[in-house]
Design a protein around this motif. Structure first.
Motif, mmCIF file in Angstrom:
data_model
loop_
_atom_site.group_PDB
_atom_site.id
_atom_site.type_symbol
_atom_site.label_atom_id
_atom_site.label_comp_id
_atom_site.label_asym_id
_atom_site.label_seq_id
_atom_site.Cartn_x
_atom_site.Cartn_y
_atom_site.Cartn_z
ATOM 1 N N GLY A 114 0.855 -1.209 0.029
ATOM 2 C CA GLY A 114 -0.123 -0.141 -0.055
ATOM 3 C C GLY A 114 0.794 1.146 0.034
ATOM 4 O O GLY A 114 0.521 2.353 -0.524
ATOM 5 N N PRO A 119 -1.700 8.134 -3.438
ATOM 6 C CA PRO A 119 -3.287 8.220 -3.035
ATOM 7 C C PRO A 119 -4.060 8.874 -3.950
ATOM 8 O O PRO A 119 -5.199 8.529 -3.942
ATOM 9 C CB PRO A 119 -2.918 9.082 -1.781
ATOM 10 N N ILE A 122 -6.431 6.196 -6.047
ATOM 11 C CA ILE A 122 -7.688 5.664 -5.501
ATOM 12 C C ILE A 122 -8.684 7.013 -5.126
ATOM 13 O O ILE A 122 -9.663 6.315 -4.490
ATOM 14 C CB ILE A 122 -7.201 4.737 -4.369
ATOM 15 N N SER A 126 -12.420 5.292 -4.091
ATOM 16 C CA SER A 126 -12.697 5.643 -2.717
ATOM 17 C C SER A 126 -13.879 6.188 -2.302
ATOM 18 O O SER A 126 -14.696 5.941 -1.518
ATOM 19 C CB SER A 126 -11.579 6.078 -2.005
ATOM 20 N N THR A 145 -11.017 6.009 6.391
ATOM 21 C CA THR A 145 -9.972 6.117 5.423
ATOM 22 C C THR A 145 -8.388 6.038 6.042
ATOM 23 O O THR A 145 -7.633 5.294 5.835
ATOM 24 C CB THR A 145 -9.820 7.360 4.419
ATOM 25 N N ALA A 148 -7.208 2.911 7.172
ATOM 26 C CA ALA A 148 -6.628 2.032 6.275
ATOM 27 C C ALA A 148 -4.876 2.365 5.992
ATOM 28 O O ALA A 148 -4.262 1.673 5.266
ATOM 29 C CB ALA A 148 -7.226 2.187 4.665
ATOM 30 N N TRP A 149 -4.614 3.362 6.675
ATOM 31 C CA TRP A 149 -3.232 3.793 6.641
ATOM 32 C C TRP A 149 -2.432 2.839 7.554
ATOM 33 O O TRP A 149 -1.478 3.260 8.384
ATOM 34 C CB TRP A 149 -3.009 5.409 7.171
ATOM 35 N N TRP A 212 -7.853 13.963 1.637
ATOM 36 C CA TRP A 212 -9.173 13.257 2.089
ATOM 37 C C TRP A 212 -10.126 14.109 2.839
ATOM 38 O O TRP A 212 -11.185 14.112 2.482
ATOM 39 C CB TRP A 212 -8.715 12.300 2.988
ATOM 40 N N TYR C 21 -7.645 -2.104 5.648
ATOM 41 C CA TYR C 21 -6.860 -1.985 4.450
ATOM 42 C C TYR C 21 -7.277 -2.466 3.176
ATOM 43 O O TYR C 21 -7.194 -1.707 2.380
ATOM 44 C CB TYR C 21 -5.517 -2.617 4.844
ATOM 45 N N TRP C 25 -8.315 0.531 0.881
ATOM 46 C CA TRP C 25 -7.261 1.037 0.178
ATOM 47 C C TRP C 25 -7.093 -0.005 -1.111
ATOM 48 O O TRP C 25 -6.850 0.562 -2.076
ATOM 49 C CB TRP C 25 -5.963 0.907 1.120
#
Lengths: 276, 432, 295
Positions: A114, A119, A122, A126, A145, A148-149, A212, C21, C25
């Motif tokens: 990832g 970024p 997506i 997203s 969001t 997901a980091w 974001w 994730y 993502w």
């Protein structure tokens, strides 16, 4: 050791150190001086110190930019995201470091991949997912969001847990302690320094994030500090002192966090990067 | 025991609440309204209008969600693409609205709009009519081709504001300032649209309304053809005039790197005597607390066929075809065009109305009145070029090209040739 | 019994992170990948057409793609060299523990905690010839000709200025890592060499640098990856201008997908960027791995 070097080398070294330090400090001094001047002063004498420093400019910027709201939003979003990330990623890092299972290495690489996805790529998909979930224009869109980091945090926790001997958990297992209790009562307390590092690093990243919030938090009451500060720049075109004051207000929290937790951030980042 | 009783009470309250909600739901329809009016004063006015409408129509609840300007386009596009647009959507009038209409995502409102058209100022239909059908109602009217100047600085240099009536006079005045050591025109083209507007207004002065409308619309409307090509003498002349301003050194030194706000700041703080932006500059001047500000029409070339013509811009309120209740949505749209709402808009917003209401009794800023007079006396009105040209050609050949012309990367003739090539390719690829 | 209980437990530990994730993502990234084989207007899914490799083929004919790629490569190369050379220099100086070294290392680290947006705005203001600091400073120094130079608005200086600001922003991080690496080198080695009469330069060249190899690899990979994905700073400072002069791939992608309404084409650019970053990282890691084995 430094004193043993020839004088010329020492002078050159100090020159380099000072040059870089000045290049970093000077813009800040310029910002502070500019904020405290009147607009006329700024255009007539850009270098001089403010004749009559106007500290009220920070209050004006705070009120006009509605910084109370912005700070509450930013701090709320950041706190929730960071807490979630620490919880999920410490668990995942522990699993990847201490458990043997098929596909473990592959899963780890999956989590790392990832980091290489730009970024902006997506952005649209997203947005569509969030819109489908009905979460656009809610705090949850950005918080999920940020959840997901995970790459850096998992990477970091895995390295940290790898440094804790497995015998510790084995001994507890022999005693009949449940897996859940081993994780929460033994492992997590040991990982406190790692949690602090991850927390601080992510605080800075998330607090500073711009993209974001820009696409998800459109309602004015939901805006974050970075977003609000950008909008402020646009709507106060001619008032340089106010604009710069707002810039300073937006940089304050990460800077304060950094100065308070300097050691932890530095050591944490070093460990994170070097345990690769 | 007490806990149990409390729980039961809570449960009952919950049921009662649910019933009450259900009852209310049965009678009212909730309409989602999206707009990019997120900053005061525009947002305040729209929110007030929504409140007024909701109070007057108990069976309809309009819920307004305001988006930050830059994100709105992404949000709206994605919502349309995902099939979940709002019940009422504000879009930029012109090409932006047409792309949604083109793909069948907006309701055809022709029958509903026709009676409203009676009170509309003439010449504005191009902004909401596509392929002979109407797709929305206009809200607010901005005038684009305006030149702001600093009367005090003009007086100091002995420049008569009347000399700004033509482009040539404007250039002479600029030279006077330059000779006196003052860079005359505050301009920042970092974000490209500012240069787009300059070129737009120069071109608009060079062409007649018919020529101007056609050269743009040929990329949007299959039935429109243009006698004038971008590579022809007139459009190329517009590029040349634009480039000449930079070459003469009239633009403020940061003209390629500053953004529009910085340029505006230079003008409002009295460091440059000229600045061009639309009628929204009146509100900007108020916000900046600038006092020495006056305005005139953006100077057309001396041989302009229609020297008093106006370039306009407006927002369009549309009804996506997936709307919950088209009739309720239409009632809201009609309300937006009422005198009551338009008066509110004009008085609080430093903006004009696209409708022909008698404004003499309205409280208006004197400068805004002056814009209104320019509008009243105009020979005709056209939309901005970026509203009537397809973005596929506009972005590269006006937004990007205007910077390239200033830097010398493209000659005026090259810019025209490239633009024409794009238009020809676009029409060919669509079999027009 | 316990064995099977244990095998299940790691799944519960991994599940939350994996879910968030993947959903927020990886799934969007896969969708983006698929949409790079389509053409549509970004407005109506009805308009979507499968075009196979057409977007990729078009890229090879697009001079602005090559322009952005060239800018991107130039940017990464310059920035990488500057950060490694400067970072190593400063790390060596600080490692010698001059007076005030901890104050200096704190100051050097400040830019990394500021957002790129703030840094971009700050330098845009300072570099502007009209409202900035640099212009008046130059004219005060008696070079008024240069004072009106548009640092960010001129073809020759726009990208170099962004490079400079980027190095300013990232240098502290590199210094920190390299300094940490230096501190792990056992003092005995260096002392022994010094007793043998080796010069400071020879110690650095033959002992310090080879031992620093793993740390240098980490720094190089991190800097390269980050520099390839550069976006915020360019958007804030120049928007890719003037006329594409400072346009890098991510900015080019953004302008195609969002400003010109070609989302399919935009994602194709993004995929090229992903592949390039992946290849460069793999090559760098492979090279350093081989070097380590040889040493």
């Amino acid at each position: 050791m430094f004193k043993s070097l020839p004088l010329a080398v020492r002078i050159a070294a100090y020159f380099l150190l000072l040059a870089l330090a000045v290049s970093i400090v000077l813009p800040f001094l310029w910002m502070i001086a500019t904020a405290l001047k009147t607009t006329a002063e700024i255009s007539q004498s850009p270098f001089s110190l403010p004749a009559a420093p106007n500290f009220g400019v920070f209050i004006d910027a705070w009120q006009q930019g509605n910084f109370t709201r912005l700070y509450l939003n930013s701090l709320g979003i950041t706190a929730l995201s960071v807490t979630g990330l620490i919880a999920f990623c410490s668990a995942a890092g522990y699993a990847l470091a201490h458990f043997q299972f098929r596909g473990r290495e592959a899963l780890f690489l999956y989590f790392l991949a990832g980091m290489m996805i730009p970024p902006q790529v997506i952005l649209v998909p997203s947005f569509k997912i969030m819109a489908t979930l009905g979460l656009v224009n809610t705090y949850w869109a950005v918080i999920l969001t940020y959840f997901a980091w995970v790459p850096f945090a998992i990477f970091f926790f895995r390295a940290y847990f790898a440094g804790i001997p497995r015998e510790l958990a084995e001994a507890a297992r022999v005693e009949g302690v449940s897996e859940w209790n081993i994780f929460t009562r033994i492992m997590l307390p040991l990982a406190k320094p790692a949690m602090a590092t991850v927390g601080i690093v992510y605080f800075i990243w998330i607090f500073n994030d711009f993209m974001w919030p820009l696409i998800y938090l459109n309602d004015q009451s939901l805006r974050t500090v970075t977003l609000g500060m950008m909008a402020f720049q646009g709507s106060h075109a001619a008032l340089m002192n106010l604009k710069v004051a707002a810039l300073l207000l937006a940089t304050a929290p990460p800077l304060i966090v950094f100065l308070l937790f300097r050691r932890q951030i530095q050591n944490g980042l070093i460990e994170g990067a070097l345990k690769a | 025991m007490t806990t149990l009783r409390t729980l039961r009470a809570l449960a009952l309250a919950g049921v009662a609440f649910a019933i009450a909600q259900g009852g209310a739901m049965a009678q009212t329809v909730e309409l989602n309204l999206w707009s990019e009016l997120s900053a005061p004063p525009e947002s305040t006015v729209l929110n007030k209008a929504v409140e007024m409408f909701n109070a007057a129509n108990p069976d309809i609840v309009v819920k307004h969600t305001a988006f930050e300007n830059t994100a709105y386009e992404t949000a709206l596009r994605t919502a349309f693409a995902g099939g979940t647009p709002p019940d009422i959507a504000e879009v930029n009038a012109g090409s932006n609205a047409f792309q949604y209409a083109q793909s069948g995502q907006l309701l055809d409102l022709t029958d509903f709009v026709t009676p409203i058209e009676a009170k509309l100022r003439p010449g504005l239909e191009t902004m909401y009519q596509y392929d002979g059908k109407s797709y929305g109602v206009l809200w607010g009217l901005k005038v684009g081709n305006i030149l702001y100047y600093n009367p005090k600085m003009l007086e100091e240099q002995g420049v008569d504001p009347a000399s700004l009536a033509t482009w040539e006079g404007f250039m002479d005045a600029s030279q006077t300032f330059l000779d006196a050591g003052i860079t005359p025109i505050a301009f920042g083209d970092r974000d490209q649209w500012t240069g787009n507007h300059y070129f737009n207004h120069i071109l608009h002065g060079v062409l007649s309304k018919d020529e101007y409308d056609r050269i743009g619309l040929q990329t949007l409307d299959p039935s429109v053809t243009s006698d004038i090509k971008w590579s022809d003498e007139k459009p190329v002349r517009a590029w040349e005039l634009f480039k000449a301003v930079a070459d003469a050194g009239y633009f403020t030194p940061g003209y390629l790197s500053d953004d529009n706000d910085t340029a505006a700041g230079l003008f409002f703080s009295g460091r440059a005597p000229f600045y061009s932006t639309g009628s929204w500059g009146v509100g900007m001047a108020k916000g900046a607390g600038a006092e020495d500000v006056a305005l005139t029409l953006f100077p057309p070339v001396a041989d302009s066929p229609e020297p008093t013509a106006i370039v306009t811009n407006s927002l369009l309120f549309t009804i996506p075809s997936t709307t919950k209740d088209a009739d309720a949505a239409k009632r809201f749209l009609e309300f937006l065009t009422s005198e009551e709402v338009q008066k509110l808009y004009v008085e609080e917003n430093f903006d004009l109305s696209p409708y022909n209401y008698d404004m003499s009794s309205w409280t208006m800023d004197p400068m805004l009145r002056q814009v209104s007079d320019l509008l009243e006396n105009a020979q005709n009105a056209s939309p901005f070029l970026d509203m009537i040209e397809d973005v596929q050609c506009m972005q590269e050949n006006v937004n990007e090209a205007n910077v390239a012309v200033l830097t010398g990367d493209l000659s005026p003739q090259d810019a025209g040739d490239m633009h024409q090539e794009c238009v020809d390719d676009l029409r060919a690829s669509r079999n027009w | 019994m316990r064995r099977s209980g244990r095998t299940k437990f790691h799944i519960w530990l991994l599940l939350p992170a994996f879910t968030f994730y993947t959903v927020f993502w990886i799934v969007p990234a896969v969708v983006a990948f698929l949409s790079s084989f389509t053409q549509w207007n970004g407005v109506s899914l009805a308009s979507i057409r499968w075009v196979g490799l057409a977007n990729y083929v078009e890229l090879f004919d697009d001079r602005w793609f090559w322009n952005a790629l060239r800018n991107n490569l130039l940017f990464v190369a310059v920035v990488l060299c500057a950060i490694i050379v400067l970072g190593m220099t400063y790390a060596l100086i600080l490692n010698a523990r001059p007076r005030g070294h901890s104050v200096f290392s704190t100051i050097f680290f400040i830019p990394i905690v500021l957002s790129s947006v703030v840094i971009g705005l700050l330098f845009t203001q300072m570099l502007s010839p009209t409202v900035g600091l640099v212009g008046p400073a130059l004219s005060a120094l008696g070079v008024p000709g240069v004072a009106e130079h548009q640092w960010l608005g001129s073809r020759d200086t726009a990208l170099p200025m962004i490079m400079m600001v980027y190095v300013w922003q990232q240098l502290g991080f590199a210094i920190l890592l390299l300094l940490a690496g230096l501190q792990t080198i056992p003092n005995d080695y260096i002392e022994a060499a010094r007793v043998d009469g080796a010069s400071a330069w020879n110690i650095t060249r033959h002992i310090t640098l080879p031992l620093m190899r793993p740390v240098l690899t980490v720094v190089i990979v991190l800097v390269t990856t980050n520099a390839f994905l550069l976006f915020d700073l360019v958007v804030v400072m120049t928007n890719g201008g003037p006329f594409h002069a400072s346009e890098v791939l991510s900015v080019f992608m953004y302008s195609e997908a969002f400003l010109k309404g070609n989302p399919g084409y935009g994602t194709a650019i993004a995929m090229m960027l992903f592949v390039i970053v992946l290849c460069v990282s793999v090559i760098q890691l492979a090279l350093s791995g081989r070097g380590q084995k040889a040493a």
